[in-house]
Design a protein around this motif. Sequence first.
Motif, mmCIF file in Angstrom:
data_model
loop_
_atom_site.group_PDB
_atom_site.id
_atom_site.type_symbol
_atom_site.label_atom_id
_atom_site.label_comp_id
_atom_site.label_asym_id
_atom_site.label_seq_id
_atom_site.Cartn_x
_atom_site.Cartn_y
_atom_site.Cartn_z
ATOM 1 N N GLY A 553 -10.280 1.262 4.693
ATOM 2 C CA GLY A 553 -11.235 0.516 3.882
ATOM 3 C C GLY A 553 -11.042 0.755 2.397
ATOM 4 O O GLY A 553 -10.088 1.410 1.963
ATOM 5 N N LYS A 554 -11.968 0.246 1.609
ATOM 6 C CA LYS A 554 -11.843 0.316 0.148
ATOM 7 C C LYS A 554 -11.691 1.749 -0.335
ATOM 8 O O LYS A 554 -10.864 2.037 -1.193
ATOM 9 C CB LYS A 554 -13.084 -0.326 -0.494
ATOM 10 N N LEU A 576 -10.710 -4.332 4.927
ATOM 11 C CA LEU A 576 -9.603 -3.394 5.034
ATOM 12 C C LEU A 576 -8.515 -3.743 4.028
ATOM 13 O O LEU A 576 -8.412 -4.883 3.566
ATOM 14 C CB LEU A 576 -9.037 -3.409 6.456
ATOM 15 N N ASP A 577 -7.665 -2.779 3.722
ATOM 16 C CA ASP A 577 -6.641 -2.934 2.688
ATOM 17 C C ASP A 577 -5.358 -2.257 3.176
ATOM 18 O O ASP A 577 -5.357 -1.061 3.485
ATOM 19 C CB ASP A 577 -7.139 -2.296 1.389
ATOM 20 N N ARG A 604 -8.553 0.066 -6.801
ATOM 21 C CA ARG A 604 -8.445 1.406 -6.206
ATOM 22 C C ARG A 604 -6.987 1.829 -6.025
ATOM 23 O O ARG A 604 -6.670 3.012 -6.132
ATOM 24 C CB ARG A 604 -9.146 1.428 -4.843
ATOM 25 N N ARG A 605 -6.126 0.871 -5.729
ATOM 26 C CA ARG A 605 -4.724 1.187 -5.430
ATOM 27 C C ARG A 605 -3.829 0.219 -6.196
ATOM 28 O O ARG A 605 -3.344 -0.779 -5.640
ATOM 29 C CB ARG A 605 -4.475 1.073 -3.919
ATOM 30 N N THR A 609 1.094 2.419 -7.536
ATOM 31 C CA THR A 609 0.793 3.538 -6.637
ATOM 32 C C THR A 609 1.083 3.198 -5.186
ATOM 33 O O THR A 609 0.954 4.058 -4.314
ATOM 34 C CB THR A 609 -0.688 3.949 -6.764
ATOM 35 N N ARG A 610 1.453 1.957 -4.920
ATOM 36 C CA ARG A 610 1.683 1.512 -3.551
ATOM 37 C C ARG A 610 3.102 1.896 -3.114
ATOM 38 O O ARG A 610 4.061 1.759 -3.893
ATOM 39 C CB ARG A 610 1.514 0.009 -3.432
ATOM 40 N N PRO A 611 3.261 2.313 -1.867
ATOM 41 C CA PRO A 611 4.593 2.672 -1.363
ATOM 42 C C PRO A 611 5.388 1.454 -0.884
ATOM 43 O O PRO A 611 6.175 1.538 0.058
ATOM 44 C CB PRO A 611 4.273 3.621 -0.200
#
Length: 829
Positions: A553-554, A576-577, A604-605, A609-611
């Motif tokens: 979730g967030k 969801l994220d 938030r992301r 920062t994301r893979p």
Amino acid sequence: MSETFISDWPGKSARDGGAEHPAAYHMLDVAAVAERLIAPAGVPQRMAAALMLLVCLHDLGKITPSFRAMLRQGAAQSIRHWEWSEILLQLHDKRLAARLGGDRHTRFALYAAVAGHHGRPPSISARDVAMHAGRLDPAARDDSAAFIDAVADLWPDGVLDGVTLAEAKALSWWLAGLTTAADWIGSNAGWFEPCPPGPDLKGYMQVARVRAAHAVAQAGLDPAAPRDAALFDFALRPMQTACAGADLPGGPVLAIIEDETGAGKTEAAMILAQRMLLAGKGAGLFLALPTMATADAMFARAGAVVGRMFDSPSVALAHGRSALSEAFRDVVGHAAREGEVTCAPWLADGRRKALLAHVGVGTVDQALLGVLPTRFATLRLWGLASKILIVDEVHEMGNPYMAQELQRLLEFHAGRGGSAILLTATLPLAQRQRLVDSFALGRAGHKPDVAQPDYPALTIVGADAVTKPVPALRANRGPVTVRRLGDAEAALDCLIRATGQGAACVWVRNAVDDAISVADALAARGVSVDLLHARLALCDRKHHEAAMLARFGKGGTDRAGRVLVATQVVESSLDLDFDVMVSDLAPMAALIQRAGRLWRHMDRRPADTRPAPEPVLHVLSPDPGAVSDDRWLQGVLDKGAWVYDLVECWRTARVLLRDGRIDAPGGLRDLIEAVHGAGAEPVPEAFSGAETEAEGNRYAEANRGWQNAMTWQDGYRNAGAGHSDTLYPTRLGAEQRVLVLARADGTGGLTPWAGGAGPEAWMLSEVQASAKRLGALPLPAQDTPAIRMATADWPEWKRDSVILCPVGEDGEICEGLSYTRERGLLFLS
């Protein structure tokens, strides 16, 4: 000494050695309640007086020997008392005509409305009405006539002059619902204690009005004034700003909010609804959601906002499992302070009553039942008539059957002066036009054209329609790239690579069996996997959903390197994220909804920062350019190939894989119209048979919806009925059966799978599955001692509609069927 029409005809039986309550007094009780309920509606005084007289006469059929014998001796009635009410009203029509005026056919339509307050209209033919009237007991004939003369003096100004037959038929739906609501409250012995014969009608009416004021307040139905207060403390997004400033025409209004997932459509709708309330276009709200899960989520979110919209509003949750909502249970009987909400226990006792609350939140089915010939449909319509109807996720009602129901609901709603707001991310233009046409038909106006393709857009429909483009919410994730995966192995490899890089991943599957299978395959390869689908017992599904919100979730944590394998339940009900998404091929609207869960919470992301280097929707699909036969989809999707229309899936693959991206929101309209619009690409020759069959099925579904839904112009007497909603469902689809899971308690008995005891525990232990598949299995016999003991205190309808299934220690239910908390209900080959 009381009149014989008071003393000789009981309306309610004596209880615990007390007195009978005279029918005359009961009718005044109900009329006094109706006066309170009708007061906020703004009905002209002379018309209101006429309607109150008619409501008062709703139980005139209790002034008959057959009803008295039923009440005192338990004798059977060949004609029910409410049918006698219509007979007596028609018998005494000249008497009523002298008081009320108006046309005979107009009066008869309204007689049927008040008489039919037990969930269905009277159905005795005109010929039989005359026959039964001719055989009526003389005392009943005389006393019913005397009662009419006496109560008419309580509303001497009532007139029906000028009311046309068409107007009376339209009014009959609303009047029947009002009478039902008033009768339910007026029949509550806790609020209207039995009174022995004694007071005359005028004297008793004074008592009844005092009691009615208390009863309506206790029921939670006193008016709640709208407030002009700020609803939100954040900077408004573009669609919310548009709704705050849009011009509202006079009369009933339909608004259509079209914007991408996550753009704040719900908040925009609440802003617009508040403005409609303040403009006098409604006295409450009903928020209609596609599923129980989305309704529960909306109820939990809406309380604080609703508390700012009204002074001391009552709120209710309307669906079959509302008792399981903790948020709802918390407000039932709650003594609300300023800015808070409450729900009177009376309103909480039943799905139908929930539509009477100032603010109702529920499944759209609860509103759609109002336009089907089901029991107490008029109560639903009456409850909705004073509401701003807000329907979320309208695109999910695009199948022909539900689309017909929604169109008819908008027609009914506009016909009683109601306004509505529709929310959607992916509504085809043709469907939008049909919805506007239906509202305009109920509004008795011309059908305005709304062909403008702007997106995002806000459409306001009154006498005319205006569609205005709305600036897009500034996108910070960029377009979503679309790539094809040719088989399940490629999808597994994609997810394994992504989890190795720390990505939070999801694979959305079309079928539960396929979801379970791929979750097992990922686990066998050492991947940390979660599973969420609809074939879980309700207690386990709630646990899984809470865990997934905590993880994906967030504000989720512990998400890196994990995969959620899910079905359609993640499309709209859960916020969801994910960093990486794989989806089975599905129609365009579904894929757009699923892609809305990809790189969702960029605040938030952020991207850096994301893979994963960019948001990519990996679609498991065969090559749309390589079609040899109509089994094109089956070799890749297994059971998921049978869930959606083949032609829609092919067109979706053709467009998405050609364009290679989903550019939201600016490009969404073109994507939807490329599949559903007039210019959709012709299908390959190999699909021509499938296309013809699908088109035939769509016409058949639309025709069934058109036939099932009632026509408001026909009036309640002619179009209403009292059928079960199993005969007139709100949705079509493969039949489902409900299993109730249980475990051995160690003493030879059974206890609910969810733990605990009582009705709620058993409800939490329910799981649904295909009736056809279950029918082929040797399910547990229901006459074993343990099962008979466990179900002994269940109502008969529940014993008849569910199958209690003990689950063994190894998970086995019967040969070919098992259950585990982690994987759900498993059909074993």
